[in-house]
Design a protein around this motif. Sequence first.
Motif, mmCIF file in Angstrom:
data_model
loop_
_atom_site.group_PDB
_atom_site.id
_atom_site.type_symbol
_atom_site.label_atom_id
_atom_site.label_comp_id
_atom_site.label_asym_id
_atom_site.label_seq_id
_atom_site.Cartn_x
_atom_site.Cartn_y
_atom_site.Cartn_z
ATOM 1 N N GLU A 17 -32.287 5.678 48.192
ATOM 2 C CA GLU A 17 -32.201 5.632 46.734
ATOM 3 C C GLU A 17 -33.510 5.138 46.155
ATOM 4 O O GLU A 17 -34.149 4.237 46.705
ATOM 5 N N LEU A 18 -33.858 5.702 45.010
ATOM 6 C CA LEU A 18 -35.081 5.345 44.304
ATOM 7 C C LEU A 18 -34.714 4.902 42.896
ATOM 8 O O LEU A 18 -33.962 5.581 42.203
ATOM 9 N N LEU A 19 -35.254 3.757 42.495
ATOM 10 C CA LEU A 19 -35.038 3.256 41.137
ATOM 11 C C LEU A 19 -36.376 3.205 40.421
ATOM 12 O O LEU A 19 -37.319 2.558 40.889
ATOM 13 N N THR A 20 -36.456 3.904 39.300
ATOM 14 C CA THR A 20 -37.625 3.874 38.437
ATOM 15 C C THR A 20 -37.163 4.268 37.034
ATOM 16 O O THR A 20 -35.982 4.537 36.836
ATOM 17 N N ALA A 21 -38.072 4.275 36.096
ATOM 18 C CA ALA A 21 -37.738 4.658 34.724
ATOM 19 C C ALA A 21 -38.986 5.220 34.060
ATOM 20 O O ALA A 21 -40.094 5.078 34.581
ATOM 21 N N LYS A 22 -38.803 5.831 32.906
ATOM 22 C CA LYS A 22 -39.937 6.417 32.193
ATOM 23 C C LYS A 22 -40.864 5.351 31.635
ATOM 24 O O LYS A 22 -42.073 5.551 31.549
ATOM 25 N N THR A 23 -40.297 4.215 31.216
ATOM 26 C CA THR A 23 -41.109 3.146 30.627
ATOM 27 C C THR A 23 -40.801 1.814 31.298
ATOM 28 O O THR A 23 -39.727 1.635 31.890
ATOM 29 N N MET A 24 -41.740 0.879 31.189
ATOM 30 C CA MET A 24 -41.558 -0.447 31.793
ATOM 31 C C MET A 24 -40.420 -1.226 31.147
ATOM 32 O O MET A 24 -39.795 -2.063 31.795
ATOM 33 N N ASP A 25 -40.156 -0.980 29.888
ATOM 34 C CA ASP A 25 -39.114 -1.739 29.192
ATOM 35 C C ASP A 25 -37.796 -0.972 29.088
ATOM 36 O O ASP A 25 -36.916 -1.348 28.324
ATOM 37 N N ALA A 26 -37.644 0.076 29.880
ATOM 38 C CA ALA A 26 -36.392 0.835 29.867
ATOM 39 C C ALA A 26 -35.242 -0.067 30.302
ATOM 40 O O ALA A 26 -35.405 -0.947 31.154
ATOM 41 N N HIS A 27 -34.082 0.147 29.705
ATOM 42 C CA HIS A 27 -32.913 -0.662 30.041
ATOM 43 C C HIS A 27 -31.651 0.102 29.655
ATOM 44 O O HIS A 27 -31.709 1.079 28.906
ATOM 45 N N ASN A 28 -30.548 -0.347 30.178
ATOM 46 C CA ASN A 28 -29.264 0.268 29.870
ATOM 47 C C ASN A 28 -28.657 -0.388 28.632
ATOM 48 O O ASN A 28 -28.787 -1.596 28.439
ATOM 49 N N THR A 29 -28.015 0.430 27.814
ATOM 50 C CA THR A 29 -27.328 -0.074 26.624
ATOM 51 C C THR A 29 -25.923 0.523 26.616
ATOM 52 O O THR A 29 -25.616 1.430 27.395
ATOM 53 N N PHE A 30 -25.086 0.044 25.713
ATOM 54 C CA PHE A 30 -23.749 0.618 25.613
ATOM 55 C C PHE A 30 -23.811 2.080 25.174
ATOM 56 O O PHE A 30 -22.961 2.887 25.550
ATOM 57 N N ASP A 31 -24.816 2.432 24.401
ATOM 58 C CA ASP A 31 -24.981 3.829 23.999
ATOM 59 C C ASP A 31 -25.572 4.690 25.113
ATOM 60 O O ASP A 31 -25.346 5.897 25.156
ATOM 61 N N ALA A 32 -26.349 4.082 26.004
ATOM 62 C CA ALA A 32 -26.975 4.789 27.127
ATOM 63 C C ALA A 32 -26.825 3.929 28.387
ATOM 64 O O ALA A 32 -27.783 3.320 28.856
ATOM 65 N N PRO A 33 -25.618 3.860 28.944
ATOM 66 C CA PRO A 33 -25.362 2.953 30.072
ATOM 67 C C PRO A 33 -26.025 3.358 31.384
ATOM 68 O O PRO A 33 -26.125 2.543 32.296
ATOM 69 N N ASN A 34 -26.504 4.596 31.485
ATOM 70 C CA ASN A 34 -27.149 5.062 32.716
ATOM 71 C C ASN A 34 -28.597 5.463 32.497
ATOM 72 O O ASN A 34 -29.125 6.316 33.205
#
Length: 129
Positions: A81-98
Amino acid sequence: MLLTPTYHVFRMHKVFQDATYLPVSLADNPDYRLGEYSVPKISASAAKGADGKTWITLVNTDPSKSEKVEITGNYKQLVGELLTAKTMDAHNTFDAPNAVKPEAFSAKASKGKLVIELPAKAVLVAELK
């Protein structure tokens, strides 16, 4: 309830619990620099898990550049498994939980070499087969 990136990293590393350390050495590992501070760009650990499988974790600390990593040994593939994101401050929210979640990752050896392109700001946990 939201699953945070930190939760995902801890869950991914469960395979290292009760595991036996395997030595890892990194050749030609550049530093990531920010101002007067620097850290090795790639961090790596490996272990023989309680499940008998060989596991590796790789971290790319550079927030903007991927890094090619070559794994030597008699390995034909890597699956994990690989974990990364588009931005350094990306995070999950109730509107975007994944918004930030691990994705399946695999690589196969070619010509006796297992080479992967580790994305920027990424954590990889994988079984070496």
